[in-house]
Design a protein around this motif. Structure first.
Motif, PDB file in Angstrom:
ATOM      1  N   LEU A   1     -83.924 -27.197  -5.326  1.00 12.79           N
ATOM      2  CA  LEU A   1     -82.589 -27.613  -4.924  1.00 12.79           C
ATOM      3  C   LEU A   1     -82.331 -27.033  -3.537  1.00 12.79           C
ATOM      4  O   LEU A   1     -82.665 -25.877  -3.271  1.00 12.79           O
ATOM      5  CB  LEU A   1     -81.523 -27.132  -5.912  1.00 12.79           C
ATOM      6  CG  LEU A   1     -81.479 -27.861  -7.254  1.00 12.79           C
ATOM      7  CD1 LEU A   1     -80.336 -27.329  -8.111  1.00 12.79           C
ATOM      8  CD2 LEU A   1     -81.339 -29.373  -7.083  1.00 12.79           C
ATOM      9  N   ASP A   2     -81.758 -27.846  -2.666  1.00 13.28           N
ATOM     10  CA  ASP A   2     -81.544 -27.454  -1.287  1.00 13.28           C
ATOM     11  C   ASP A   2     -80.693 -26.193  -1.175  1.00 13.28           C
ATOM     12  O   ASP A   2     -79.609 -26.118  -1.756  1.00 13.28           O
ATOM     13  CB  ASP A   2     -80.872 -28.606  -0.531  1.00 13.28           C
ATOM     14  CG  ASP A   2     -80.875 -28.397   0.970  1.00 13.28           C
ATOM     15  OD1 ASP A   2     -81.845 -27.799   1.479  1.00 13.28           O
ATOM     16  OD2 ASP A   2     -79.913 -28.832   1.630  1.00 13.28           O
ATOM     17  N   LYS A   3     -81.211 -25.192  -0.474  1.00  7.84           N
ATOM     18  CA  LYS A   3     -80.527 -23.912  -0.231  1.00  7.84           C
ATOM     19  C   LYS A   3     -80.249 -23.121  -1.510  1.00  7.84           C
ATOM     20  O   LYS A   3     -79.462 -22.177  -1.501  1.00  7.84           O
ATOM     21  CB  LYS A   3     -79.202 -24.131   0.515  1.00  7.84           C
ATOM     22  CG  LYS A   3     -79.321 -24.943   1.790  1.00  7.84           C
ATOM     23  CD  LYS A   3     -80.237 -24.292   2.805  1.00  7.84           C
ATOM     24  CE  LYS A   3     -80.270 -25.092   4.103  1.00  7.84           C
ATOM     25  NZ  LYS A   3     -81.248 -24.557   5.069  1.00  7.84           N
ATOM     26  N   LYS A   4     -80.915 -23.488  -2.615  1.00  2.62           N
ATOM     27  CA  LYS A   4     -80.710 -22.771  -3.882  1.00  2.62           C
ATOM     28  C   LYS A   4     -81.999 -22.229  -4.477  1.00  2.62           C
ATOM     29  O   LYS A   4     -81.960 -21.316  -5.286  1.00  2.62           O
ATOM     30  CB  LYS A   4     -80.011 -23.681  -4.891  1.00  2.62           C
ATOM     31  CG  LYS A   4     -78.583 -24.019  -4.510  1.00  2.62           C
ATOM     32  CD  LYS A   4     -77.914 -24.873  -5.579  1.00  2.62           C
ATOM     33  CE  LYS A   4     -76.479 -25.187  -5.197  1.00  2.62           C
ATOM     34  NZ  LYS A   4     -75.810 -26.054  -6.204  1.00  2.62           N
ATOM     35  N   GLY A   5     -83.132 -22.824  -4.126  1.00  3.95           N
ATOM     36  CA  GLY A   5     -84.386 -22.299  -4.620  1.00  3.95           C
ATOM     37  C   GLY A   5     -85.094 -23.182  -5.618  1.00  3.95           C
ATOM     38  O   GLY A   5     -85.002 -24.413  -5.565  1.00  3.95           O
ATOM     39  N   LEU A   6     -85.805 -22.547  -6.566  1.00  4.00           N
ATOM     40  CA  LEU A   6     -86.676 -23.230  -7.515  1.00  4.00           C
ATOM     41  C   LEU A   6     -86.111 -23.166  -8.929  1.00  4.00           C
ATOM     42  O   LEU A   6     -85.727 -22.100  -9.404  1.00  4.00           O
ATOM     43  CB  LEU A   6     -88.065 -22.581  -7.487  1.00  4.00           C
ATOM     44  CG  LEU A   6     -89.134 -23.194  -8.381  1.00  4.00           C
ATOM     45  CD1 LEU A   6     -89.491 -24.605  -7.902  1.00  4.00           C
ATOM     46  CD2 LEU A   6     -90.378 -22.311  -8.385  1.00  4.00           C
ATOM     47  N   TYR A   7     -86.104 -24.320  -9.605  1.00  4.50           N
ATOM     48  CA  TYR A   7     -85.584 -24.420 -10.972  1.00  4.50           C
ATOM     49  C   TYR A   7     -86.656 -24.949 -11.913  1.00  4.50           C
ATOM     50  O   TYR A   7     -87.532 -25.727 -11.508  1.00  4.50           O
ATOM     51  CB  TYR A   7     -84.366 -25.355 -11.006  1.00  4.50           C
ATOM     52  CG  TYR A   7     -83.128 -24.726 -10.418  1.00  4.50           C
ATOM     53  CD1 TYR A   7     -82.125 -24.210 -11.234  1.00  4.50           C
ATOM     54  CD2 TYR A   7     -82.975 -24.617  -9.040  1.00  4.50           C
ATOM     55  CE1 TYR A   7     -80.998 -23.612 -10.691  1.00  4.50           C
ATOM     56  CE2 TYR A   7     -81.853 -24.023  -8.487  1.00  4.50           C
ATOM     57  CZ  TYR A   7     -80.874 -23.524  -9.312  1.00  4.50           C
ATOM     58  OH  TYR A   7     -79.762 -22.919  -8.784  1.00  4.50           O
ATOM     59  N   VAL A   8     -86.562 -24.541 -13.177  1.00  5.03           N
ATOM     60  CA  VAL A   8     -87.535 -24.963 -14.180  1.00  5.03           C
ATOM     61  C   VAL A   8     -86.813 -25.441 -15.442  1.00  5.03           C
ATOM     62  O   VAL A   8     -85.725 -24.951 -15.770  1.00  5.03           O
ATOM     63  CB  VAL A   8     -88.513 -23.806 -14.525  1.00  5.03           C
ATOM     64  CG1 VAL A   8     -87.781 -22.642 -15.191  1.00  5.03           C
ATOM     65  CG2 VAL A   8     -89.654 -24.297 -15.413  1.00  5.03           C
TER      66      VAL A   8
ATOM     67  N   THR B   1     -83.374 -18.802  -3.100  1.00  2.00           N
ATOM     68  CA  THR B   1     -83.501 -18.637  -1.654  1.00  2.00           C
ATOM     69  C   THR B   1     -82.739 -19.752  -0.949  1.00  2.00           C
ATOM     70  O   THR B   1     -82.585 -20.843  -1.497  1.00  2.00           O
ATOM     71  CB  THR B   1     -84.981 -18.664  -1.203  1.00  2.00           C
ATOM     72  OG1 THR B   1     -85.042 -18.474   0.213  1.00  2.00           O
ATOM     73  CG2 THR B   1     -85.653 -19.978  -1.554  1.00  2.00           C
ATOM     74  N   LYS B   2     -82.274 -19.469   0.262  1.00  2.00           N
ATOM     75  CA  LYS B   2     -81.598 -20.488   1.074  1.00  2.00           C
ATOM     76  C   LYS B   2     -82.526 -21.056   2.138  1.00  2.00           C
ATOM     77  O   LYS B   2     -82.130 -21.923   2.911  1.00  2.00           O
ATOM     78  CB  LYS B   2     -80.347 -19.886   1.722  1.00  2.00           C
ATOM     79  CG  LYS B   2     -79.260 -19.531   0.719  1.00  2.00           C
ATOM     80  CD  LYS B   2     -78.004 -19.032   1.406  1.00  2.00           C
ATOM     81  CE  LYS B   2     -76.912 -18.733   0.388  1.00  2.00           C
ATOM     82  NZ  LYS B   2     -75.661 -18.271   1.031  1.00  2.00           N
ATOM     83  N   THR B   3     -83.771 -20.569   2.155  1.00  2.00           N
ATOM     84  CA  THR B   3     -84.749 -21.065   3.109  1.00  2.00           C
ATOM     85  C   THR B   3     -85.130 -22.503   2.770  1.00  2.00           C
ATOM     86  O   THR B   3     -85.133 -22.896   1.611  1.00  2.00           O
ATOM     87  CB  THR B   3     -86.007 -20.181   3.079  1.00  2.00           C
ATOM     88  OG1 THR B   3     -85.623 -18.815   3.225  1.00  2.00           O
ATOM     89  CG2 THR B   3     -86.962 -20.537   4.198  1.00  2.00           C
ATOM     90  N   ASP B   4     -85.475 -23.303   3.784  1.00  2.00           N
ATOM     91  CA  ASP B   4     -85.868 -24.700   3.561  1.00  2.00           C
ATOM     92  C   ASP B   4     -87.182 -24.784   2.798  1.00  2.00           C
ATOM     93  O   ASP B   4     -88.092 -23.964   2.997  1.00  2.00           O
ATOM     94  CB  ASP B   4     -86.036 -25.422   4.902  1.00  2.00           C
ATOM     95  CG  ASP B   4     -84.726 -25.545   5.657  1.00  2.00           C
ATOM     96  OD1 ASP B   4     -83.660 -25.524   5.007  1.00  2.00           O
ATOM     97  OD2 ASP B   4     -84.767 -25.663   6.896  1.00  2.00           O
ATOM     98  N   VAL B   5     -87.292 -25.810   1.955  1.00  2.00           N
ATOM     99  CA  VAL B   5     -88.545 -26.011   1.229  1.00  2.00           C
ATOM    100  C   VAL B   5     -89.639 -26.346   2.225  1.00  2.00           C
ATOM    101  O   VAL B   5     -89.394 -26.916   3.282  1.00  2.00           O
ATOM    102  CB  VAL B   5     -88.427 -27.123   0.171  1.00  2.00           C
ATOM    103  CG1 VAL B   5     -87.400 -26.750  -0.870  1.00  2.00           C
ATOM    104  CG2 VAL B   5     -88.105 -28.462   0.802  1.00  2.00           C
TER     105      VAL B   5
END
Length: 198
Positions: free
Chosen positions: A78-85, A104-108
């Motif tokens: 998710l943009d600026k939110k990180g990784l979800y499972v 993280t808020k870093t770009d993918v």
């Protein structure tokens, strides 16, 4: 290239809600229905998708795999939110609530790699500000889960080209993340090595 890493474990319980049963919405009737969902494990959600749709196919920033027992594991950025499972239960015919396993808020940077063997699931995900210009990932995540897939061991490597693949042993008790001559090992007995930031 300077590399630093930190390992930690993400734990949490699967939250429950009453939303989906066999793909159809059901009406909320109160605490009794929520209790029933809790007893069955809470796989009452729909599969969620990434909200990032640039640089190729719409599903570039999500990944899914099916286990031999019919369960599935899906990850998305998710943009600026990180990784979800999320994990899918064939018995309940639904997905678990999306859970953030790295914020993280870093770009993918790149797509998500998922691999399974002998009950062990390994994942690789990366983030960087200028990855599309050829810069290496600033954050490279290696993650592993076993059993009910509710806990994920994770290890973050910074300023690194990113793990290229994950090799899982036949018994599922060890995962080796590889990039050229670099190696990172996870074991079922000890998890990831503990490497403090330096």
């Amino acid at each position: 290239m300077r590399k630093t890493a930190v390992g930690s474990m993400v734990t949490g319980t699967v939250a429950v809600a009453v939303l989906v049963a066999c793909g159809q919405s059901v009406a909320r009737t109160g605490d009794g229905q929520a209790d029933a969902a809790a007893k069955t494990g809470g796989h009452t959600y729909k599969l969620q998708h990434t909200d990032i749709h640039y640089g190729g196919p719409k599903n570039r920033f999500e990944s899914q795999l099916k286990l031999p027992d019919g369960r599935r594991v899906a990850m998305h950025y998710l943009d600026k939110k990180g990784l979800y499972v999320q994990d899918y239960s064939p018995k309940e015919r639904g997905w678990s609530k999306p859970k953030n396993i790295y914020r993280t808020k870093t770009d993918v940077c790149q797509g998500i790699t998922l691999k399974h063997r002998a009950g062990t699931v390994a994942a690789i995900a990366d983030w960087a500000l200028y990855c599309y210009d050829g810069e290496p990932p600033q954050e490279s995540l290696a993650a592993v889960s076993t059993g009910r897939l509710t806990k994920w061991d994770r290890h973050l490597t910074r300023s690194f080209d990113g793990w290229a693949k994950a090799d899982i042993t036949k018994n599922g008790k060890q995962v080796t993340f590889k990039y050229n001559s670099d190696r990172l090992k996870w074991t079922k007995a000890k998890g990831f090595p503990s490497n403090p930031l330096s």
